[in-house]
Design an enzyme around this catalytic site. Sequence first.
Site, PDB file in Angstrom:
ATOM      1  N   ALA A 177       0.801  -1.232   0.000  1.00  0.00           N
ATOM      2  CA  ALA A 177       0.000   0.000   0.000  1.00  0.00           C
ATOM      3  C   ALA A 177       0.828   1.274   0.000  1.00  0.00           C
ATOM      4  O   ALA A 177       0.286   2.361  -0.201  1.00  0.00           O
ATOM      5  CB  ALA A 177      -0.921   0.002   1.206  1.00  0.00           C
ATOM      6  N   SER A 178       2.155   1.147   0.230  1.00  0.00           N
ATOM      7  CA  SER A 178       2.961   2.370   0.181  1.00  0.00           C
ATOM      8  C   SER A 178       3.481   2.607  -1.242  1.00  0.00           C
ATOM      9  O   SER A 178       4.201   3.552  -1.488  1.00  0.00           O
ATOM     10  CB  SER A 178       4.147   2.235   1.144  1.00  0.00           C
ATOM     11  N   GLY A 179       3.097   1.721  -2.179  1.00  0.00           N
ATOM     12  CA  GLY A 179       3.731   1.741  -3.499  1.00  0.00           C
ATOM     13  C   GLY A 179       3.063   2.625  -4.537  1.00  0.00           C
ATOM     14  O   GLY A 179       2.010   3.225  -4.308  1.00  0.00           O
ATOM     15  N   ARG A 210       5.662  -2.379   4.565  1.00  0.00           N
ATOM     16  CA  ARG A 210       6.723  -2.372   5.598  1.00  0.00           C
ATOM     17  C   ARG A 210       7.009  -0.987   6.157  1.00  0.00           C
ATOM     18  O   ARG A 210       7.520  -0.855   7.256  1.00  0.00           O
ATOM     19  CB  ARG A 210       8.037  -2.914   5.007  1.00  0.00           C
ATOM     20  N   ASP A 240      -5.619  -7.851 -15.665  1.00  0.00           N
ATOM     21  CA  ASP A 240      -4.967  -7.286 -16.841  1.00  0.00           C
ATOM     22  C   ASP A 240      -5.744  -6.001 -17.087  1.00  0.00           C
ATOM     23  O   ASP A 240      -6.884  -6.046 -17.555  1.00  0.00           O
ATOM     24  CB  ASP A 240      -5.082  -8.222 -18.041  1.00  0.00           C
ATOM     25  N   HIS A 241      -5.150  -4.874 -16.737  1.00  0.00           N
ATOM     26  CA  HIS A 241      -5.973  -3.652 -16.719  1.00  0.00           C
ATOM     27  C   HIS A 241      -6.482  -3.278 -18.107  1.00  0.00           C
ATOM     28  O   HIS A 241      -7.460  -2.542 -18.232  1.00  0.00           O
ATOM     29  CB  HIS A 241      -5.231  -2.479 -16.052  1.00  0.00           C
ATOM     30  N   GLU A 275       3.946   3.649 -26.824  1.00  0.00           N
ATOM     31  CA  GLU A 275       4.011   4.597 -25.704  1.00  0.00           C
ATOM     32  C   GLU A 275       5.115   5.594 -25.998  1.00  0.00           C
ATOM     33  O   GLU A 275       6.192   5.206 -26.483  1.00  0.00           O
ATOM     34  CB  GLU A 275       4.359   3.865 -24.409  1.00  0.00           C
ATOM     35  N   HIS A 333      -1.328  -7.796 -22.326  1.00  0.00           N
ATOM     36  CA  HIS A 333      -2.225  -6.854 -23.008  1.00  0.00           C
ATOM     37  C   HIS A 333      -2.408  -7.162 -24.503  1.00  0.00           C
ATOM     38  O   HIS A 333      -3.522  -7.199 -25.004  1.00  0.00           O
ATOM     39  CB  HIS A 333      -1.719  -5.412 -22.860  1.00  0.00           C
TER      40      HIS A 333
END
Length: 511
Positions: free
Chosen positions: A34-36, A67, A200-201, A239, A263
């Site tokens: 969650a800190s990422g 952590r 897979d977004h 991209e 993707h």
Amino acid sequence: MPAATATVSHVFTKEELCLMEKVPASCGIVIFGASGDLTHRKLLPALLTLSLENLLPKDFYILGVARSPMSDEQFQATVAESLKSLGMTKIQQDFAKHCFYLFGDYQDPQTYEKLRQRMGDLDAQYQTSCRRLFYLATPQVLYQGIVTQLGKMGFADSRQPEGWVRLVVEKPFGSSLSTAEALHSSIRRVFRERQIYRIDHYLGKETVQNILMFRFANAIYDPVWNNKYIDHVQITAAESAGVEHRAGYYEQAGALRDMFQNHLFQLLSLIAMEPPASMVADAVRDEKSKVMASLMFPRDRDWEDQVVRGQYEAGAIDDEVVVGYRQEPGVKQDSGTETFAALKVEIDNWRWHGVPFYLRSGKRLATRVTDIAVVFKHVPASIFRPLMAEQMSPNILHFRIQPNEGIFLRFEAKHPGPKLCMSSVTMQFDYEESFGIRPPEAYARLFHDVMIGDQTLFSREDWLELSWKFLDPILENPVDLSDYPAGSWGPKEADDIITRDGRQWQITSSS
Ligand code: NDP
Ligand code: BG6
């Protein structure tokens, strides 16, 4: 014998179906990592989007685990910071108050003991009936350890009759067939397939889901959707961004693992699949797996002609000078990682036999665009002589996944002027213009689907294994790396792969 009758209690109208977006039942969401970057850049904004659209349950909590030492208040401050760009109204402030934090080592059983206590309290406070969603958003190497600990502590089963437990796994799902299989078995030792949601977004993008609507909610396309009428298909995912701050991961992955295995192969599966029996998750996923099982390189040809790997050198994007991949922070000076790849593949089944699919994707290309171009065959003969059939441009159907989302059909039309004046023109469906909104964030849709228990847009184990099975030999016998300047369309060899067949890429700087 009496004829079989089907009982239909109510036939929904299209409008009613559209309004049936379900608000999920109350639940707790636990995010590991969650800190990422992913949590703050994608997951929290997606959950907030659902909240703004009233698609989050009234009672929910988000418990971040990582952590880095942090209190609930400090975590809430980082959440607020991540959501700042979306405004800070009362809804945003309330949303941040539903966020909590637990710090601890992912390997340490104590962390899970603390997790059990914390979730017990939060489940009671938010009356979740033990509906729990665990999201793995750490580096992949930690997944097996986390899942094993969850299993040991009995987190895989809900203790209450109306409860559920679901596990969301971020990509990458393995780095080869054997590592994917190992990951599958360690997860399957703890969770059942129906509990596992492999993200897979791309599948959460509206324009990707629209491929199925386009193909199977309209009668006119399927009769021409085959090797009799289609010459070839091109899939481009370009991209302009470079590797950014993700060198640690990307150096191990490269474009083939990062973009193709998931993707691009998903896009290919949706374009090529047969009509599923229904939109039930496994009916759709069965058909996608059949496509992957039929994937092959064209026969009797040199393997090196079908695969291109490239790496960007310094160049310019939108007049801004950018460094080459090997000069990016965290990248080895002699890195052999590909930042670009192109493949020519075929699907060996009745519908697609003989139709090449050209796939390419890369970083630091001229622009950001994801597009599928279905290129039809030339007319069989010309009645407009002396203009010959091959001189008339073939019809091309573009699925523009992003940006400028929409679908375009190119066809020949009479140009004003003397009898034989002909021009290519475009018929266009523009998503934003038609619906008056921008397509929603992919992660929001996917989160919602997990909460309502719909696995349709998530990768199934067999599909993933088939995709690795196809890719493994390419990864194990890498073709030479070719350089390309940042801001270009990739190495020259990527043009050769298609011009050699008398064809050309449809997406270029001028398109
Ligand atoms: P990060 O590198 O930001 O890692 C997430 C968190 O995991 C960190 O905040 C850190 O938290 C912890 N962590 C990192 N390295 C280690 C380590 N070696 N040992 C123990 N803990 C560690 O990852 P992202 O947020 O970028 O990505 C998370 C997952 O999602 C990855 O699997 C990634 O491949 C995938 N993904 C990411 C995308 C993105 O855009 N970022 C896109 C698609 C997929 P702490 O130190 O506090 O424990
Ligand atoms: C991620 C890849 O899965 O997809 C990234 O890891 C890539 O390298 C990203 O940049 C592209 O996604 P989108 O939605 O920006 O096209």
